[in-house]
Design a protein around this motif. Structure first.
Motif, PDB file in Angstrom:
ATOM      1  N   PRO A 197       8.706  20.262  -3.290  1.00  0.00           N
ATOM      2  CA  PRO A 197       8.546  19.519  -4.654  1.00  0.00           C
ATOM      3  C   PRO A 197       8.995  17.939  -4.673  1.00  0.00           C
ATOM      4  O   PRO A 197       8.457  17.175  -5.530  1.00  0.00           O
ATOM      5  N   THR A 198      10.023  17.708  -4.986  1.00  0.00           N
ATOM      6  CA  THR A 198      11.099  16.777  -4.746  1.00  0.00           C
ATOM      7  C   THR A 198       9.777  15.556  -4.143  1.00  0.00           C
ATOM      8  O   THR A 198       9.678  14.652  -5.173  1.00  0.00           O
ATOM      9  N   ASN A 199       9.914  15.283  -3.032  1.00  0.00           N
ATOM     10  CA  ASN A 199       8.842  14.859  -2.284  1.00  0.00           C
ATOM     11  C   ASN A 199       7.783  13.940  -2.915  1.00  0.00           C
ATOM     12  O   ASN A 199       7.790  12.571  -3.521  1.00  0.00           O
ATOM     13  N   LYS A 200       6.419  14.688  -3.367  1.00  0.00           N
ATOM     14  CA  LYS A 200       5.962  15.185  -4.263  1.00  0.00           C
ATOM     15  C   LYS A 200       5.914  14.456  -5.274  1.00  0.00           C
ATOM     16  O   LYS A 200       5.173  12.952  -5.764  1.00  0.00           O
ATOM     17  N   VAL A 201       7.328  14.919  -6.070  1.00  0.00           N
ATOM     18  CA  VAL A 201       7.036  14.523  -7.649  1.00  0.00           C
ATOM     19  C   VAL A 201       7.310  12.588  -6.868  1.00  0.00           C
ATOM     20  O   VAL A 201       7.322  12.138  -8.021  1.00  0.00           O
ATOM     21  N   MET A 202       8.355  12.230  -6.735  1.00  0.00           N
ATOM     22  CA  MET A 202       9.192  11.393  -5.950  1.00  0.00           C
ATOM     23  C   MET A 202       7.918  10.290  -6.179  1.00  0.00           C
ATOM     24  O   MET A 202       7.819   8.917  -6.660  1.00  0.00           O
ATOM     25  N   PHE A 203       6.982  10.546  -4.826  1.00  0.00           N
ATOM     26  CA  PHE A 203       6.472  10.192  -4.439  1.00  0.00           C
ATOM     27  C   PHE A 203       5.203   9.796  -6.137  1.00  0.00           C
ATOM     28  O   PHE A 203       4.665   8.399  -6.063  1.00  0.00           O
ATOM     29  N   SER A 204       4.937  11.176  -6.704  1.00  0.00           N
ATOM     30  CA  SER A 204       4.085  10.449  -7.818  1.00  0.00           C
ATOM     31  C   SER A 204       4.525   9.367  -9.184  1.00  0.00           C
ATOM     32  O   SER A 204       4.132   8.885  -9.776  1.00  0.00           O
ATOM     33  N   GLY A 205       6.165   9.899  -8.744  1.00  0.00           N
ATOM     34  CA  GLY A 205       6.887   9.271 -10.018  1.00  0.00           C
ATOM     35  C   GLY A 205       7.258   7.506  -9.667  1.00  0.00           C
ATOM     36  O   GLY A 205       6.461   6.345 -10.317  1.00  0.00           O
ATOM     37  N   LEU A 206       6.774   7.044  -8.256  1.00  0.00           N
ATOM     38  CA  LEU A 206       6.836   5.753  -7.539  1.00  0.00           C
ATOM     39  C   LEU A 206       4.963   5.410  -8.272  1.00  0.00           C
ATOM     40  O   LEU A 206       5.215   4.265  -8.969  1.00  0.00           O
ATOM     41  N   LEU A 207       3.797   6.180  -7.767  1.00  0.00           N
ATOM     42  CA  LEU A 207       2.637   5.364  -7.945  1.00  0.00           C
ATOM     43  C   LEU A 207       2.497   5.195 -10.241  1.00  0.00           C
ATOM     44  O   LEU A 207       2.131   4.635 -10.001  1.00  0.00           O
ATOM     45  N   VAL A 208       3.144   6.296 -10.633  1.00  0.00           N
ATOM     46  CA  VAL A 208       2.958   6.024 -12.156  1.00  0.00           C
ATOM     47  C   VAL A 208       4.049   5.103 -12.908  1.00  0.00           C
ATOM     48  O   VAL A 208       3.729   3.909 -13.619  1.00  0.00           O
ATOM     49  N   ALA A 209       5.760   5.054 -11.985  1.00  0.00           N
ATOM     50  CA  ALA A 209       6.771   4.474 -12.479  1.00  0.00           C
ATOM     51  C   ALA A 209       5.678   2.451 -12.469  1.00  0.00           C
ATOM     52  O   ALA A 209       6.073   1.742 -13.483  1.00  0.00           O
ATOM     53  N   LEU A 210       5.369   2.272 -11.309  1.00  0.00           N
ATOM     54  CA  LEU A 210       4.850   0.940 -11.032  1.00  0.00           C
ATOM     55  C   LEU A 210       3.439   0.754 -12.386  1.00  0.00           C
ATOM     56  O   LEU A 210       3.356  -1.008 -12.631  1.00  0.00           O
ATOM     57  N   MET A 211       2.624   1.632 -12.261  1.00  0.00           N
ATOM     58  CA  MET A 211       1.498   1.626 -12.968  1.00  0.00           C
ATOM     59  C   MET A 211       1.916   1.174 -14.616  1.00  0.00           C
ATOM     60  O   MET A 211       1.596  -0.232 -15.287  1.00  0.00           O
ATOM     61  N   VAL A 212       3.004   1.784 -15.008  1.00  0.00           N
ATOM     62  CA  VAL A 212       3.314   1.797 -16.309  1.00  0.00           C
ATOM     63  C   VAL A 212       4.192   0.610 -17.230  1.00  0.00           C
ATOM     64  O   VAL A 212       4.354   0.348 -17.403  1.00  0.00           O
ATOM     65  N   PHE A 213       5.315   0.494 -15.602  1.00  0.00           N
ATOM     66  CA  PHE A 213       6.082  -0.412 -15.684  1.00  0.00           C
ATOM     67  C   PHE A 213       5.098  -2.033 -15.480  1.00  0.00           C
ATOM     68  O   PHE A 213       5.444  -2.701 -16.629  1.00  0.00           O
TER      69      PHE A 213
ATOM     70  N   PRO B 202       1.117  -1.215  -0.232  1.00  0.00           N
ATOM     71  CA  PRO B 202       0.164  -0.033  -0.275  1.00  0.00           C
ATOM     72  C   PRO B 202       1.348   1.346  -0.536  1.00  0.00           C
ATOM     73  O   PRO B 202       1.650   1.214   0.902  1.00  0.00           O
ATOM     74  N   LYS B 203       1.193   2.034  -1.086  1.00  0.00           N
ATOM     75  CA  LYS B 203       2.068   2.594  -1.368  1.00  0.00           C
ATOM     76  C   LYS B 203       1.962   4.020  -0.360  1.00  0.00           C
ATOM     77  O   LYS B 203       2.825   4.824  -0.042  1.00  0.00           O
ATOM     78  N   ILE B 204       0.506   4.410   0.091  1.00  0.00           N
ATOM     79  CA  ILE B 204       0.231   5.361   0.610  1.00  0.00           C
ATOM     80  C   ILE B 204       1.038   5.467   2.043  1.00  0.00           C
ATOM     81  O   ILE B 204       1.319   6.505   2.667  1.00  0.00           O
ATOM     82  N   ALA B 205       1.392   4.328   2.469  1.00  0.00           N
ATOM     83  CA  ALA B 205       1.592   3.789   3.872  1.00  0.00           C
ATOM     84  C   ALA B 205       3.317   4.523   3.863  1.00  0.00           C
ATOM     85  O   ALA B 205       3.956   4.461   5.034  1.00  0.00           O
TER      86      ALA B 205
END
Lengths: 285, 334
Positions: A146-162, A130-133
């Motif tokens: 902003p880096t924190n939010k960018v990286m968190f967004s990136g993680l969620l997107v990366a897993l989906m696209v992967f 559960p990524k939110i955790a």
């Protein structure tokens, strides 16, 4: 040629009307569906407004007028545009970073089968987390900017696209690749001429699913630590039990998301136009 | 009477005994009114409710109380309004805001008198500024000038309290809002210079040596004019309170009992506190108890307390005409 196409389309409309029992004009004027959708939207908004007023439910469900007023108030504070810019920036960069990383990794692991087989359980395990955790940990790793939010967004997107790219590349017809190699294709050519076109639909599916996750990542990041952004305003409105302002924030997110998805769909249609076939027409014949 | 002890009579007797004990148990359970209390966090500021549950004081007063932990005061209040809990424990500002929105919520009993949060300053920043944690309060407040301080939310009573306290020393600081679990990594990585949180959140940086307890709400460092009357109190919807006077009385009696326990049997109260928070060391339990127990032992909220909260909201720019129009007396006398 054009006459032939027109005739085929007319036959198609006739067949569809006959099969569904709907009048011919229903299919002839495709825009009627759009009118219907618009009427449905307006009807829903009217029912919402009337129910909210009649039963005194404004605190619980707000109403369209209240939401518009909240949006205007937000705009008048001069914070709407800066908040939007911040959230969009975080989501956009997160989306780009995440889709690039997820796409590359998915392609690599999907193409190099032994490596993919080895890594698959680990990646799936990461996918089920559960990524939110992880959001508070991102503060530790990337600070509160902003880096924190960018990286968190990136993680969620990366897993989906992967996941989608990985599956797409794995489904590439290996016989086709073997034949191409036999005919003298270089590895780069097999990637660009076979693997990428073959898995493009999957990749775009991943991007389409991942796009709203980019916004979710930015919003969750703003919930955890921020002093501006759409997510922060929603959280602030929640503290005041201001249902209209919460809905206003959600509405803004919905509009952004729909807008970005439309752009992505246009890009997809352009890139994959070689795949477009009038399937309905084919089915009818 | 000649009664033979046959297998049949033994079995019948056993069955009768089982039935009797079941009936007794069922009646005993029925005598307890089931209530659910939503606390706004696992903060030690709310410890009296958990001590009361651990000491079975709710049962003693006829309640079968289930205590549940929500994500925030706001979430606890939402649970109350949705009817999924009978009591919630946000602060006074929430009860004023919710009443200003036309929802009738009343205050039943106090949990924590005054501010429950404390400001922890990063050790690195303190050393850079050359101010020691045992310096006079004014010097510590002055040291906050221009720093970046993490706070739970813009509507938290901590905002007005710490900003107000700093202003008495001519200082002003920048605020960043974040959840309490995120504050610790933010402080330790230098993303913020200080954090305002309740125990046990602030204990970690102090215990690991990365921060100093700089200004303490429970210790009484906040001047009265900036301090909230109650950072957590038990609240119920007016409809529930009017329909269930017995339960309301039982809650009030329980909070009086726990106050008495804290004041008259501190060692027992500390033992119970340690049981409720098993992750805390004995030293932490003792420290928190010493600074907070006097705030826990004041179970009554008055209309004057609510008026004071209105003034605080006004001073911090969070008040609205609807909040000012809320009848303070009606929130405590119902």
């Amino acid at each position: 040629m054009q006459t032939e196409a027109k005739s085929m389309a007319a036959t198609n409309i006739d067949t569809r009307a006959r099969r569904s029992g709907m009048p011919r004009w229903w299919y002839e004027f495709g825009s009627l569906q759009l009118v219907g959708q618009f009427a449905f939207l307006i009807g829903t908004l009217v029912v919402w407004q009337v129910a909210s007023n009649a039963f005194g439910w404004e605190f619980w469900i707000s109403n369209p007028v209240g939401i518009v007023e909240a949006l205007i108030r937000w705009y008048n504070t001069g914070l709407l545009i800066p908040d939007l810019q911040i959230t969009l920036f975080e989501a956009a960069i997160g989306f780009l970073v995440g889709s690039a990383f997820g796409g590359l990794m998915g392609f690599l692991l999907g193409w190099v089968r032994p490596l993919g087989n080895f890594m698959e359980p680990f990646v799936l395990a990461l996918y089920t987390v559960p990524k939110i955790a992880l959001a508070p940990l991102f503060v530790l790793w990337f600070g509160i900017g902003p880096t924190n939010k960018v990286m968190f967004s990136g993680l969620l997107v990366a897993l989906m696209v992967f996941i989608t790219t990985f599956q797409g590349v794995r489904q590439v017809d290996r016989d086709l690749v073997a034949n191409a190699i036999l005919l003298g294709a270089k590895p780069f050519q097999t990637w660009t001429k076979i693997a990428l076109p073959y898995s493009a639909v999957w990749i775009f599916t991943g991007l389409r699913i991942g796009l709203p996750y980019a916004l979710i990542g930015a919003i969750v990041g703003e919930f955890v630590a921020s002093d501006s952004g759409v997510g922060y305003r929603i959280k602030e409105a929640t503290s005041y039990f201001d249902t209209s302002a919460v809905f206003a924030g959600i509405l803004v997110l919905m509009i952004i998301s729909t807008f970005l998805l439309t752009i992505l769909r246009l890009v997809e249609r352009r890139i994959l136009r070689w795949q477009t076939v009038d399937l309905s027409a084919t089915r009818e014949h | 009477m000649d009664m033979k002890l046959t297998r049949r009579t033994v079995l019948a007797g056993a069955a009768a005994l089982t039935a009797a004990s079941t009936v007794t148990r069922v009646f005993a359970q029925e005598a307890l009114a089931p209530v659910t209390i939503a606390l706004s966090s696992n903060s030690l500021g709310l410890a009296p409710v958990r001590i009361a549950a651990q000491a079975k004081l709710f049962q003693k007063n006829g309640l079968d109380a289930k205590v549940t932990i929500a994500d925030s005061g706001n979430a606890a209040m939402t649970a109350l309004l949705s009817g999924s809990v009978e009591f919630a424990a946000p602060g006074l500002s929430e009860v004023l805001i919710i009443n200003s929105k036309g929802q009738k919520v009343v205050v039943v009993a106090n949990i924590h008198r005054g501010l429950g949060t404390s400001l922890v300053l990063s050790k690195r920043v303190a050393e850079k500024l050359g101010v020691k944690p045992d310096a006079p309060l004014e010097a510590r407040l002055k040291a906050l000038e221009g720093l970046k301080v993490a706070l739970p939310s813009a509507t938290s009573p901590s905002v007005a309290a710490f900003k107000g306290a700093a202003s008495t020393a001519g200082a002003s600081f920048d605020m960043v809002y974040m959840s309490q679990p995120a504050m610790i990594p933010a402080l330790e990585t230098g993303a913020v210079d200080a954090m305002v949180a309740a125990a046990p959140s602030w204990l970690r940086p102090v215990n690991t040596g990365s921060g100093y307890l700089w200004v303490s709400g429970p210790r009484g460092d906040i001047p009265a004019q900036f301090n909230t009357a109650s950072s957590a109190c038990l609240q119920a919807t007016e409809a529930y309170a009017k329909a269930n006077p017995k339960e309301i009385e039982a809650i009030r009696k329980t909070m009086q009992d726990v106050s008495k326990l804290i004041l008259e049997q501190p060692d027992e109260a500390k033992r119970l506190l340690g049981e409720v928070y098993p992750d805390l060391s004995a030293a932490d339990v003792a420290m928190v108890f010493d600074t907070s127990s006097r705030n826990w032992a004041k179970p009554v909220v008055t209309a004057q307390d609510i008026d004071h909260e209105k003034e605080l909201l006004k001073a911090s720019g969070l008040s609205t005409p609807a909040i000012e129009a809320v009848d303070s007396a009606s929130l405590v006398d119902f």
